[in-house]
Scaffold this active site. Sequence first.
Site, PDB file in Angstrom:
ATOM      1  N   LYS A   1      35.884  27.210  44.651  1.00 49.85           N
ATOM      2  CA  LYS A   1      34.576  27.551  44.079  1.00 49.85           C
ATOM      3  C   LYS A   1      33.887  26.285  43.600  1.00 49.85           C
ATOM      4  O   LYS A   1      34.536  25.364  43.084  1.00 49.85           O
ATOM      5  CB  LYS A   1      34.798  28.518  42.915  1.00 49.85           C
TER       6      LYS A   1
ATOM      7  N   SER B   1      34.926  37.423  36.866  1.00 48.52           N
ATOM      8  CA  SER B   1      34.320  36.775  38.026  1.00 48.52           C
ATOM      9  C   SER B   1      35.209  36.573  39.235  1.00 48.52           C
ATOM     10  O   SER B   1      34.713  36.214  40.287  1.00 48.52           O
ATOM     11  CB  SER B   1      33.749  35.407  37.626  1.00 48.52           C
TER      12      SER B   1
ATOM     13  N   SER C   1      31.183  36.232  39.664  1.00 49.00           N
ATOM     14  CA  SER C   1      30.400  35.164  40.236  1.00 49.00           C
ATOM     15  C   SER C   1      31.110  34.388  41.352  1.00 49.00           C
ATOM     16  O   SER C   1      30.507  33.494  41.951  1.00 49.00           O
ATOM     17  CB  SER C   1      30.018  34.169  39.137  1.00 49.00           C
TER      18      SER C   1
END
EC number: 6.3.5.7
Lengths: 528, 136
Positions: free
Chosen positions: A76, A195, A171
């Site tokens: 990420k 997330s 997210s």
Amino acid sequence: QSGSSLRIVSAALKQGQITPTELCQKCLSLIKKTKFLNAYITVSEEVALKQAEESEKRYKNGQSLGDLDGIPVAVKDNFSTSGIETTCASNMLKGYIPPYNATVVQKLLDQGALLMGKTNLDEFAMGSGSTDGIFGPVKNPWSYSKQYREKRKQNPHNKNEDSDWLITGGSSGGSAAAVSAFTCYAALGSDTGGSTRNPAAHCGLVGFKPSYGLVSRHGLIPLVNSMDVPGILTRCVDDAAVVLGALAGPDPKDSTTVHDPINKPFMLPSLADVSKLCIGIPKEYLIPELSSEVRSLWSKAADLFESEGAKVLEVSLPHTSYSIVCYHVLCTTEVASNMARFDGLQYGHRCDINVSTEAMYAATRREGFNDVVRGRILSGNFFLLKENYENYFVKAQKVRRLIANDFVNAFNSGVDVLLTPTTLSEAVPYLEFIKEDNRTRSAQDDIFTQAVNMAGLPAVSIPVALSNQGLPIGLQFIGRAFCDQQLLTVAKWFEKQVQFPVIQLQELMDDCSAVLENEKSASVSLKQ
Amino acid sequence: MWSRLVWLGLRAPLGGRQGFTSKADPQGSGRITAQVIEHLERLALVDFGSCEAVARLEKAIAFADQLRAVDTDGVEPMESVLEDRCLYLRSDNVVEGNCADELLQNSHRVVEEYFVAPPGNISLPKLDEQEPFPHS
């Protein structure tokens, strides 16, 4: 069958049925084919191929580093990667190239993993849809799956094929899409309020949140220091255990990592005796907003454990209804503090104003942050004002203790693992999702996941079944602090029972059938 | 940031102060005055930029006000879930550093080994002294 898993491909690599370079090329090709998903912000093709070359040398010399050697992974874009742009999907860090690797990234590299690229997210990991970053939203691969498309053909109001694409959740949506579309075998996400687990549920993946303190946060650009953890996204539980084995452990660069000797869960034992288990069902999680399909699967899961002899108890987490509010205050206050470092002086975006330091900082931050981030900074600062500190910030800290104690009490009543939904429903179309603002959505979507972050417990979302629309639904298991191995063992057993179907992205897989054949023969030889 | 005149002008059609009172709390303890806005903008070095942002803050406050309903008598605030553990200290030896060049590379304005900042000790202008900025 769990499809293309890390374990199976690792065996294929060790047996020489596929080389790291071939594997790398396959994944790079898939990344190109699935570019429309917008899962990746940066594809580190050259880096990955070089790493593949080195891995190949090691395999030739019989010196492989382990199960992760030569395995494509994605990270990420809020984890620092040395020499590779790290943006947090924000203008504030566009073009920022960190001079160091986050500890978890370094650990993956030390194990020989191939870094395919940095994945897309909500700006600074604030959001539950992966829709609010500067590089645009991430599309859920299931939007293009045979399973979903076939169901939609039955709908007479079938519109333009792509306008109704679904969100990944967030997210860590980019990481989820990357794993779900087979572009890598594992991806790092982050988990502050859900997330990692939320997009895992929406993308049919295993999304694991370790106990706070088990995995180093050094190099994870912080959102809420007291709740953030690196998360792991994989296609099956065994794969998550392999990655966790590589990542867990104390780090002198992160003083919040614990130094207890931990039994690293490399190989999860098969759960010998389900009848010794006690599963807790928190009654406050049964809310009207929960979709009937998720509720039904939750109930079936509880029945499944019961039918195998496990004890299934209703438990109470009485402060559940306050957890979103508490999280909201603690999150915005820590964010207000953490975002203060972005002033344009040492790194990141800098505006052109030179009148004064304050004017420069203010303009830089106006230009660098989106509305969501700025809104949270302002809210956080409000709660931290002298006249508000006791009534909001300290009050929330007290409520946090009550919430954490709720879990302690539940586990003390003999419960080994809690079973809850992960999300309210399956993934929704983007056009529907954006009808509400980020804060509203986050408050709604985090409801089953964020209390876990406040208590620092391990939790995992396991894909269970497809909805009537052909979309994944996941359920969450929550374990005791630092009992990550036990949690994953229970999850693995459950995963085997439910046999969640593999996503059918037929056109993409046709080109890769040759490689899959190698993997199949490797798995056959594993069975001996 | 926008000029006070523009801001006051926007408030007027809502019937004065009533428009900004949070529905959850009619006494309006979460009311955001111009002073609070200015104060927050100065502390946060982030500007509201629009009425919507102010409204969003008021909603956030109203939302947070729900915490009042929880009885926290005798409850200690929790700062960290690891509060029962000792912080692990490492030995006081220098093991890394000497990377000034690498760090300086990430800055936009550098002179020799210095990060260059504009002059300090100059406060942000007050709201009514500023030029209105275009809304983002």
